[in-house]
Design a protein around this motif. Structure first.
Motif, mmCIF file in Angstrom:
data_model
loop_
_atom_site.group_PDB
_atom_site.id
_atom_site.type_symbol
_atom_site.label_atom_id
_atom_site.label_comp_id
_atom_site.label_asym_id
_atom_site.label_seq_id
_atom_site.Cartn_x
_atom_site.Cartn_y
_atom_site.Cartn_z
ATOM 1 N N ARG A 1 0.828 -1.214 0.000
ATOM 2 C CA ARG A 1 0.000 0.000 0.000
ATOM 3 C C ARG A 1 0.865 1.267 0.000
ATOM 4 O O ARG A 1 0.510 2.261 -0.615
ATOM 5 C CB ARG A 1 -0.961 -0.017 1.173
ATOM 6 C CG ARG A 1 -2.022 -1.098 0.951
ATOM 7 C CD ARG A 1 -2.972 -1.232 2.088
ATOM 8 N NE ARG A 1 -3.841 -2.353 1.896
ATOM 9 C CZ ARG A 1 -5.039 -2.303 1.311
ATOM 10 N NH1 ARG A 1 -5.498 -1.161 0.860
ATOM 11 N NH2 ARG A 1 -5.771 -3.387 1.191
ATOM 12 N N LEU A 2 1.989 1.221 0.706
ATOM 13 C CA LEU A 2 2.896 2.375 0.704
ATOM 14 C C LEU A 2 3.422 2.658 -0.701
ATOM 15 O O LEU A 2 3.513 3.818 -1.116
ATOM 16 C CB LEU A 2 4.073 2.130 1.647
ATOM 17 C CG LEU A 2 3.843 2.372 3.117
ATOM 18 C CD1 LEU A 2 4.977 1.788 3.943
ATOM 19 C CD2 LEU A 2 3.695 3.865 3.398
ATOM 20 N N LYS A 3 3.756 1.611 -1.425
ATOM 21 C CA LYS A 3 4.299 1.782 -2.773
ATOM 22 C C LYS A 3 3.265 2.348 -3.740
ATOM 23 O O LYS A 3 3.630 2.932 -4.760
ATOM 24 C CB LYS A 3 4.844 0.452 -3.291
ATOM 25 C CG LYS A 3 6.136 0.055 -2.612
ATOM 26 C CD LYS A 3 6.681 -1.233 -3.174
ATOM 27 C CE LYS A 3 8.028 -1.565 -2.547
ATOM 28 N NZ LYS A 3 8.588 -2.812 -3.094
ATOM 29 N N ALA A 4 1.990 2.195 -3.424
ATOM 30 C CA ALA A 4 0.925 2.682 -4.308
ATOM 31 C C ALA A 4 0.535 4.136 -4.012
ATOM 32 O O ALA A 4 -0.241 4.731 -4.761
ATOM 33 C CB ALA A 4 -0.306 1.786 -4.180
ATOM 34 N N ILE A 5 1.085 4.728 -2.972
ATOM 35 C CA ILE A 5 0.721 6.104 -2.592
ATOM 36 C C ILE A 5 1.303 7.095 -3.593
ATOM 37 O O ILE A 5 2.504 7.100 -3.862
ATOM 38 C CB ILE A 5 1.211 6.421 -1.162
ATOM 39 C CG1 ILE A 5 0.415 5.598 -0.152
ATOM 40 C CG2 ILE A 5 1.099 7.915 -0.864
ATOM 41 C CD1 ILE A 5 0.927 5.697 1.270
ATOM 42 N N ARG A 6 0.396 7.950 -4.109
ATOM 43 C CA ARG A 6 0.803 8.979 -5.054
ATOM 44 C C ARG A 6 0.325 10.363 -4.653
ATOM 45 O O ARG A 6 0.657 11.348 -5.307
ATOM 46 C CB ARG A 6 0.257 8.648 -6.456
ATOM 47 C CG ARG A 6 0.777 7.353 -7.041
ATOM 48 C CD ARG A 6 2.269 7.453 -7.349
ATOM 49 N NE ARG A 6 2.797 6.191 -7.864
ATOM 50 C CZ ARG A 6 3.515 5.325 -7.147
ATOM 51 N NH1 ARG A 6 3.807 5.574 -5.898
ATOM 52 N NH2 ARG A 6 3.960 4.220 -7.693
ATOM 53 N N GLY B 1 9.132 3.103 11.454
ATOM 54 C CA GLY B 1 8.539 4.377 11.086
ATOM 55 C C GLY B 1 9.445 5.271 10.277
ATOM 56 O O GLY B 1 9.007 5.937 9.328
ATOM 57 N N LYS B 2 10.714 5.285 10.622
ATOM 58 C CA LYS B 2 11.674 6.131 9.907
ATOM 59 C C LYS B 2 11.755 5.720 8.432
ATOM 60 O O LYS B 2 11.795 6.570 7.544
ATOM 61 C CB LYS B 2 13.055 6.013 10.559
ATOM 62 C CG LYS B 2 14.097 6.945 9.964
ATOM 63 C CD LYS B 2 15.465 6.737 10.581
ATOM 64 C CE LYS B 2 15.552 7.471 11.885
ATOM 65 N NZ LYS B 2 16.919 7.494 12.436
ATOM 66 N N ILE B 3 11.701 4.431 8.179
ATOM 67 C CA ILE B 3 11.749 3.930 6.801
ATOM 68 C C ILE B 3 10.477 4.337 6.057
ATOM 69 O O ILE B 3 10.530 4.734 4.890
ATOM 70 C CB ILE B 3 11.930 2.395 6.793
ATOM 71 C CG1 ILE B 3 13.308 2.048 7.364
ATOM 72 C CG2 ILE B 3 11.764 1.820 5.398
ATOM 73 C CD1 ILE B 3 13.493 0.595 7.716
ATOM 74 N N ILE B 4 9.341 4.270 6.739
ATOM 75 C CA ILE B 4 8.069 4.661 6.120
ATOM 76 C C ILE B 4 8.096 6.145 5.749
ATOM 77 O O ILE B 4 7.685 6.525 4.646
ATOM 78 C CB ILE B 4 6.881 4.322 7.044
ATOM 79 C CG1 ILE B 4 6.712 2.798 7.111
ATOM 80 C CG2 ILE B 4 5.602 4.999 6.576
ATOM 81 C CD1 ILE B 4 5.701 2.318 8.122
ATOM 82 N N VAL B 5 8.599 6.973 6.646
ATOM 83 C CA VAL B 5 8.684 8.416 6.365
ATOM 84 C C VAL B 5 9.567 8.659 5.142
ATOM 85 O O VAL B 5 9.241 9.487 4.283
ATOM 86 C CB VAL B 5 9.194 9.201 7.602
ATOM 87 C CG1 VAL B 5 9.504 10.645 7.256
ATOM 88 C CG2 VAL B 5 8.165 9.127 8.735
ATOM 89 N N LEU C 1 7.655 7.665 1.987
ATOM 90 C CA LEU C 1 6.654 8.678 1.663
ATOM 91 C C LEU C 1 7.301 9.899 1.016
ATOM 92 O O LEU C 1 6.783 10.442 0.037
ATOM 93 C CB LEU C 1 5.892 9.086 2.931
ATOM 94 C CG LEU C 1 4.976 8.021 3.523
ATOM 95 C CD1 LEU C 1 4.536 8.420 4.931
ATOM 96 C CD2 LEU C 1 3.781 7.768 2.621
ATOM 97 N N ALA C 2 8.428 10.326 1.562
ATOM 98 C CA ALA C 2 9.117 11.510 1.039
ATOM 99 C C ALA C 2 9.533 11.316 -0.414
ATOM 100 O O ALA C 2 9.489 12.263 -1.208
ATOM 101 C CB ALA C 2 10.327 11.845 1.906
ATOM 102 N N LYS C 3 9.905 10.093 -0.783
ATOM 103 C CA LYS C 3 10.276 9.822 -2.177
ATOM 104 C C LYS C 3 9.115 10.064 -3.126
ATOM 105 O O LYS C 3 9.320 10.340 -4.304
ATOM 106 C CB LYS C 3 10.784 8.383 -2.323
ATOM 107 C CG LYS C 3 12.167 8.166 -1.763
ATOM 108 C CD LYS C 3 12.621 6.743 -1.956
ATOM 109 C CE LYS C 3 13.985 6.537 -1.310
ATOM 110 N NZ LYS C 3 14.436 5.148 -1.415
ATOM 111 N N ASN C 4 7.897 9.939 -2.603
ATOM 112 C CA ASN C 4 6.708 10.197 -3.423
ATOM 113 C C ASN C 4 6.120 11.577 -3.159
ATOM 114 O O ASN C 4 4.972 11.847 -3.512
ATOM 115 C CB ASN C 4 5.641 9.123 -3.182
ATOM 116 C CG ASN C 4 6.012 7.801 -3.825
ATOM 117 O OD1 ASN C 4 6.671 7.768 -4.850
ATOM 118 N ND2 ASN C 4 5.605 6.709 -3.224
ATOM 119 N N GLY C 5 6.902 12.452 -2.518
ATOM 120 C CA GLY C 5 6.478 13.822 -2.303
ATOM 121 C C GLY C 5 5.537 14.031 -1.132
ATOM 122 O O GLY C 5 4.976 15.103 -0.971
#
Length: 183
Positions: A24-29, A115-119, A122-126
């Motif tokens: 789901r994280l990879k699908a976030i745009r 959590g740090k990895i998730i942040v 997310l930042a890579k996708n803006g």
């Protein structure tokens, strides 16, 4: 130590949940996509907090009130400009003791470690706002985790407690994963 036993006994359930979250994280745009993911976290965490809180007294975990909770997720959703959609039909593990409550909380507290990895993902996708929940305790994350695991390990009182705690933690992971699989 009960914390080590839980970690080892929950590897499979942890990994299966992680696959769901990462997919789901990879699908976030967009902020809306991210808020939709946070809804899952909010609905699960807020539901489980209701069943564990009565068992986690100051004697069990003195800093429980200062710990990260669903309020942070709610704030993140609102900071993203999205409405909160509460879902009360969330499957939960059976919690009838402080030991089980702490085992369930170990899954929730353990999520701060990634959590740090998730942040970063997310930042890579803006996506740069609405991340307070995943930022955990910042520089204090290690100390907070150590305090928590010490309190969890203090719950060991008799033969069989490690199995009860591991079963509860596995149920906690499985119930969270099931919520993702509903949609």
């Amino acid at each position: 130590m009960i914390s080590t036993t839980i970690k080892e006994a929950t590897k499979d359930e942890h990994q299966m949940l992680e696959v769901e979250v990462i997919k789901r994280l990879k699908a976030i745009r967009s902020d809306a996509d991210y808020a939709a993911l946070l809804q899952y976290f909010y609905n699960y965490f807020s539901s489980i907090e209701k069943v564990i809180t009565p068992f986690i007294t100051n004697e069990v975990l003195a800093d429980y009130e200062q710990r990260r909770n669903s309020r942070y997720i709610k704030d993140d959703i609102q900071n993203l400009g999205e409405a909160l959609n509460e879902n009360n039909s969330v499957g939960l593990p059976v919690i009838t003791s402080p030991l089980q409550a702490m085992a369930a909380l170990s899954v929730m507290e353990g999520s701060i470690m990634g959590g740090k990895i998730i942040v970063q993902m997310l930042a890579k996708n803006g996506i740069t706002k609405g991340t307070s929940f995943f930022e955990g305790y910042g520089a204090e994350t290690g100390n907070m985790w150590s305090t928590f695991t010490a309190a969890l390990n203090n719950q060991y009182q008799q033969e069989g407690d490690e199995k009860i705690a591991s079963d509860t933690a596995n149920q906690t992971f499985a119930c969270f994963r099931a919520l993702f699989q509903q949609n």
